[in-house]
Write a protein that holds these residues in place. Structure first.
Motif, PDB file in Angstrom:
ATOM      1  N   PRO A  94       0.794  -1.227   0.000  1.00  0.00           N
ATOM      2  CA  PRO A  94       0.000   0.000   0.000  1.00  0.00           C
ATOM      3  C   PRO A  94       0.831   1.283   0.000  1.00  0.00           C
ATOM      4  CG  PRO A  94       0.079  -0.937   2.202  1.00  0.00           C
ATOM      5  CD  PRO A  94       0.859  -1.879   1.318  1.00  0.00           C
ATOM      6  N   ASP A  95       2.138   1.172   0.089  1.00  0.00           N
ATOM      7  CA  ASP A  95       2.993   2.327   0.353  1.00  0.00           C
ATOM      8  C   ASP A  95       2.864   3.439  -0.690  1.00  0.00           C
ATOM      9  OD1 ASP A  95       3.847  -0.142   1.464  1.00  0.00           O
ATOM     10  OD2 ASP A  95       5.712   0.797   2.096  1.00  0.00           O
ATOM     11  N   THR A  96       2.735   4.662  -0.195  1.00  0.00           N
ATOM     12  CA  THR A  96       2.722   5.821  -1.090  1.00  0.00           C
ATOM     13  C   THR A  96       4.023   6.600  -0.996  1.00  0.00           C
ATOM     14  OG1 THR A  96       1.619   7.081   0.646  1.00  0.00           O
ATOM     15  CG2 THR A  96       0.212   6.091  -1.052  1.00  0.00           C
ATOM     16  N   GLU A  97       4.827   6.279   0.016  1.00  0.00           N
ATOM     17  CA  GLU A  97       6.167   6.870   0.141  1.00  0.00           C
ATOM     18  C   GLU A  97       7.146   5.833  -0.343  1.00  0.00           C
ATOM     19  OE1 GLU A  97       6.713  10.033   1.525  1.00  0.00           O
ATOM     20  OE2 GLU A  97       4.518  10.203   1.558  1.00  0.00           O
ATOM     21  N   GLY A  98       7.894   6.145  -1.356  1.00  0.00           N
ATOM     22  CA  GLY A  98       8.816   5.148  -1.888  1.00  0.00           C
ATOM     23  C   GLY A  98      10.029   5.801  -2.488  1.00  0.00           C
ATOM     24  N   PRO A  99      10.791   5.095  -3.296  1.00  0.00           N
ATOM     25  CA  PRO A  99      10.523   3.714  -3.706  1.00  0.00           C
ATOM     26  C   PRO A  99      10.840   2.713  -2.594  1.00  0.00           C
ATOM     27  CG  PRO A  99      12.581   4.520  -4.694  1.00  0.00           C
ATOM     28  CD  PRO A  99      11.974   5.667  -3.951  1.00  0.00           C
ATOM     29  N   PRO A 100      10.119   1.527  -2.650  1.00  0.00           N
ATOM     30  CA  PRO A 100       9.121   1.139  -3.630  1.00  0.00           C
ATOM     31  C   PRO A 100       7.760   1.781  -3.361  1.00  0.00           C
ATOM     32  CG  PRO A 100       9.410  -0.608  -2.019  1.00  0.00           C
ATOM     33  CD  PRO A 100      10.398   0.457  -1.656  1.00  0.00           C
ATOM     34  N   PHE A 101       7.061   2.119  -4.458  1.00  0.00           N
ATOM     35  CA  PHE A 101       5.714   2.656  -4.389  1.00  0.00           C
ATOM     36  C   PHE A 101       4.737   1.513  -4.662  1.00  0.00           C
ATOM     37  CE2 PHE A 101       8.419   6.168  -5.829  1.00  0.00           C
ATOM     38  CZ  PHE A 101       8.083   7.169  -4.938  1.00  0.00           C
ATOM     39  N   GLY A 102       3.667   1.464  -3.884  1.00  0.00           N
ATOM     40  CA  GLY A 102       2.729   0.353  -4.009  1.00  0.00           C
ATOM     41  C   GLY A 102       1.748   0.506  -5.158  1.00  0.00           C
ATOM     42  N   THR A 103       1.006  -0.555  -5.363  1.00  0.00           N
ATOM     43  CA  THR A 103      -0.067  -0.531  -6.352  1.00  0.00           C
ATOM     44  C   THR A 103      -1.146  -1.493  -5.889  1.00  0.00           C
ATOM     45  OG1 THR A 103      -0.577  -0.684  -8.720  1.00  0.00           O
ATOM     46  CG2 THR A 103       0.913  -2.360  -7.828  1.00  0.00           C
ATOM     47  N   SER A 104      -2.195  -1.610  -6.694  1.00  0.00           N
ATOM     48  CA  SER A 104      -3.291  -2.524  -6.382  1.00  0.00           C
ATOM     49  C   SER A 104      -3.656  -3.267  -7.659  1.00  0.00           C
ATOM     50  CB  SER A 104      -4.514  -1.742  -5.896  1.00  0.00           C
ATOM     51  OG  SER A 104      -4.986  -0.909  -6.952  1.00  0.00           O
ATOM     52  N   ARG A 105      -4.381  -4.376  -7.494  1.00  0.00           N
ATOM     53  CA  ARG A 105      -4.822  -5.104  -8.690  1.00  0.00           C
ATOM     54  C   ARG A 105      -5.689  -4.203  -9.564  1.00  0.00           C
ATOM     55  NH1 ARG A 105      -8.925  -7.707 -10.927  1.00  0.00           N
ATOM     56  NH2 ARG A 105      -8.311  -9.397 -12.351  1.00  0.00           N
ATOM     57  N   GLY A 106      -6.560  -3.404  -8.917  1.00  0.00           N
ATOM     58  CA  GLY A 106      -7.431  -2.524  -9.680  1.00  0.00           C
ATOM     59  C   GLY A 106      -6.651  -1.544 -10.532  1.00  0.00           C
ATOM     60  N   GLU A 107      -5.595  -0.976  -9.973  1.00  0.00           N
ATOM     61  CA  GLU A 107      -4.799  -0.024 -10.751  1.00  0.00           C
ATOM     62  C   GLU A 107      -4.111  -0.716 -11.920  1.00  0.00           C
ATOM     63  OE1 GLU A 107      -1.209   1.754  -9.166  1.00  0.00           O
ATOM     64  OE2 GLU A 107      -0.965   2.864 -11.031  1.00  0.00           O
ATOM     65  N   ILE A 108      -3.531  -1.885 -11.653  1.00  0.00           N
ATOM     66  CA  ILE A 108      -2.808  -2.605 -12.712  1.00  0.00           C
ATOM     67  C   ILE A 108      -3.759  -2.930 -13.868  1.00  0.00           C
ATOM     68  CG2 ILE A 108      -1.654  -4.791 -13.255  1.00  0.00           C
ATOM     69  CD1 ILE A 108       0.154  -2.924 -11.697  1.00  0.00           C
ATOM     70  N   VAL A 109      -4.932  -3.448 -13.529  1.00  0.00           N
ATOM     71  CA  VAL A 109      -5.884  -3.835 -14.588  1.00  0.00           C
ATOM     72  C   VAL A 109      -6.337  -2.597 -15.366  1.00  0.00           C
ATOM     73  CG1 VAL A 109      -8.184  -4.785 -14.991  1.00  0.00           C
ATOM     74  CG2 VAL A 109      -6.593  -5.959 -13.458  1.00  0.00           C
ATOM     75  N   ALA A 110      -6.627  -1.512 -14.666  1.00  0.00           N
ATOM     76  CA  ALA A 110      -7.090  -0.298 -15.351  1.00  0.00           C
ATOM     77  C   ALA A 110      -5.997   0.275 -16.252  1.00  0.00           C
ATOM     78  CB  ALA A 110      -7.510   0.743 -14.321  1.00  0.00           C
ATOM     79  N   ARG A 111      -4.752   0.180 -15.807  1.00  0.00           N
ATOM     80  CA  ARG A 111      -3.662   0.815 -16.543  1.00  0.00           C
ATOM     81  C   ARG A 111      -3.272   0.041 -17.809  1.00  0.00           C
ATOM     82  NH1 ARG A 111      -1.006   5.088 -15.057  1.00  0.00           N
ATOM     83  NH2 ARG A 111      -1.583   5.180 -12.871  1.00  0.00           N
ATOM     84  N   PHE A 112      -3.335  -1.286 -17.747  1.00  0.00           N
ATOM     85  CA  PHE A 112      -2.820  -2.070 -18.881  1.00  0.00           C
ATOM     86  C   PHE A 112      -3.925  -2.605 -19.790  1.00  0.00           C
ATOM     87  CE2 PHE A 112       0.659  -1.890 -15.862  1.00  0.00           C
ATOM     88  CZ  PHE A 112       1.679  -1.475 -16.696  1.00  0.00           C
ATOM     89  N   SER A 113      -5.162  -2.695 -19.302  1.00  0.00           N
ATOM     90  CA  SER A 113      -6.245  -3.245 -20.133  1.00  0.00           C
ATOM     91  C   SER A 113      -6.477  -2.499 -21.444  1.00  0.00           C
ATOM     92  CB  SER A 113      -7.553  -3.282 -19.340  1.00  0.00           C
ATOM     93  OG  SER A 113      -7.455  -4.243 -18.323  1.00  0.00           O
ATOM     94  N   PRO A 114      -6.254  -1.182 -21.517  1.00  0.00           N
ATOM     95  CA  PRO A 114      -6.507  -0.519 -22.802  1.00  0.00           C
ATOM     96  C   PRO A 114      -5.668  -1.056 -23.959  1.00  0.00           C
ATOM     97  CG  PRO A 114      -6.399   1.114 -21.049  1.00  0.00           C
ATOM     98  CD  PRO A 114      -5.976  -0.213 -20.449  1.00  0.00           C
ATOM     99  N   HIS A 115      -4.500  -1.608 -23.680  1.00  0.00           N
ATOM    100  CA  HIS A 115      -3.615  -2.064 -24.761  1.00  0.00           C
ATOM    101  C   HIS A 115      -3.296  -3.554 -24.723  1.00  0.00           C
ATOM    102  CE1 HIS A 115      -2.874   2.054 -25.963  1.00  0.00           C
ATOM    103  NE2 HIS A 115      -2.672   2.348 -24.688  1.00  0.00           N
ATOM    104  N   PHE A 116      -3.686  -4.225 -23.638  1.00  0.00           N
ATOM    105  CA  PHE A 116      -3.259  -5.607 -23.439  1.00  0.00           C
ATOM    106  C   PHE A 116      -4.450  -6.470 -23.027  1.00  0.00           C
ATOM    107  CE2 PHE A 116       0.253  -2.794 -22.511  1.00  0.00           C
ATOM    108  CZ  PHE A 116       1.346  -3.397 -23.109  1.00  0.00           C
TER     109      PHE A 116
END
Ligand SMILES: C[S@@+](CC[C@H](N)C(=O)[O-])C[C@H]1O[C@@H](n2cnc3c(N)ncnc32)[C@H](O)[C@@H]1O
Length: 192
Positions: A143-165
């Motif tokens: 969940p980290d917002t202070e990084g690196p490493p910076f966190g992410t979520s499944r929802g973000e990953i799917v939203a970010r890559f689904s338009p092209h993949f």
């Protein structure tokens, strides 16, 4: 782009350096001996452990890193291992690829860059990968917002890559002990 990464390699401040490839990648390749061989890019390759695993499996592996010291170490370790892989100094987010790749393998670059560069990151994956190519990622689901490493979520990953993949598979991989249960692998196919 300021290159703090080079300073970290020079001072030996490299907590990400585990001395071995990502366990999830090792298992992925071992379970799929019939994968069509081709050119694979490992962006943010560090000292090259993941690129060497792809090379040992018969792929034409290229590692790219923004830090000259990382590239030097990757070349030295690859020579010492008796393997063949190419390592190029460059900015994955900004550079044009020397040639398009059949595969891109992500491991600890997405979480290392500033979150406001993630659109640039997704655009770079599209730019460096052939249509129909595979984008295999080990994402760090913290969940980290202070990084690196910076966190992410499944929802973000799917939203970010689904338009092209198209998402082929996703799973929780075997991980280094201190990342157990915190990683998720996604195997995408670039449309087109
Ligand atoms: C957290 S380290 C991970 C290194 C390697 N993937 C590993 O797991 O051992 C992040 C790496 O990405 C590199 N890097 C950061 N920004 C980059 C960029 N824009 N292009 C290429 N490499 C980059 C850094 O120099 C560093 O080697």
């Amino acid at each position: 782009m300021p290159n703090d990464w080079e300073e970290r390699y020079q001072s030996g401040d490299m907590p990400w350096e585990k001395g071995e490839a990502a366990p999830g990648l090792v298992d992925f390749l071992a379970a799929r001996p019939g994968l069509a061989r081709g050119r694979v890019l490992v962006p943010g390759c560090g000292t090259g452990h993941d690129a060497r695993v792809w090379a040992a499996a018969g792929f034409a592996a290229t590692g790219c890193d923004i830090s000259p010291s990382a590239i030097r170490l990757a070349v030295e370790k690859t020579r010492a291992a008796g393997l063949t892989a190419e390592f190029i100094l460059g900015d994955f987010l900004g550079d044009a690829p020397p040639r398009p790749f059949d595969w891109i393998f992500e491991h600890t670059l997405f979480c290392a860059i500033e979150p406001d560069r993630r659109e640039d990151y997704a655009a770079a994956v599209v730019r460096w990968l052939k249509p129909g190519g595979g984008y295999l990622a080990v994402n760090y689901m913290i969940p980290d917002t202070e990084g690196p490493p910076f966190g992410t979520s499944r929802g973000e990953i799917v939203a970010r890559f689904s338009p092209h993949f198209d998402l082929r598979e996703e799973w929780v991989p075997r991980s280094y002990p201190n990342r157990k249960g915190l990683e998720r692998m996604f195997w995408w196919r670039r449309r087109g």
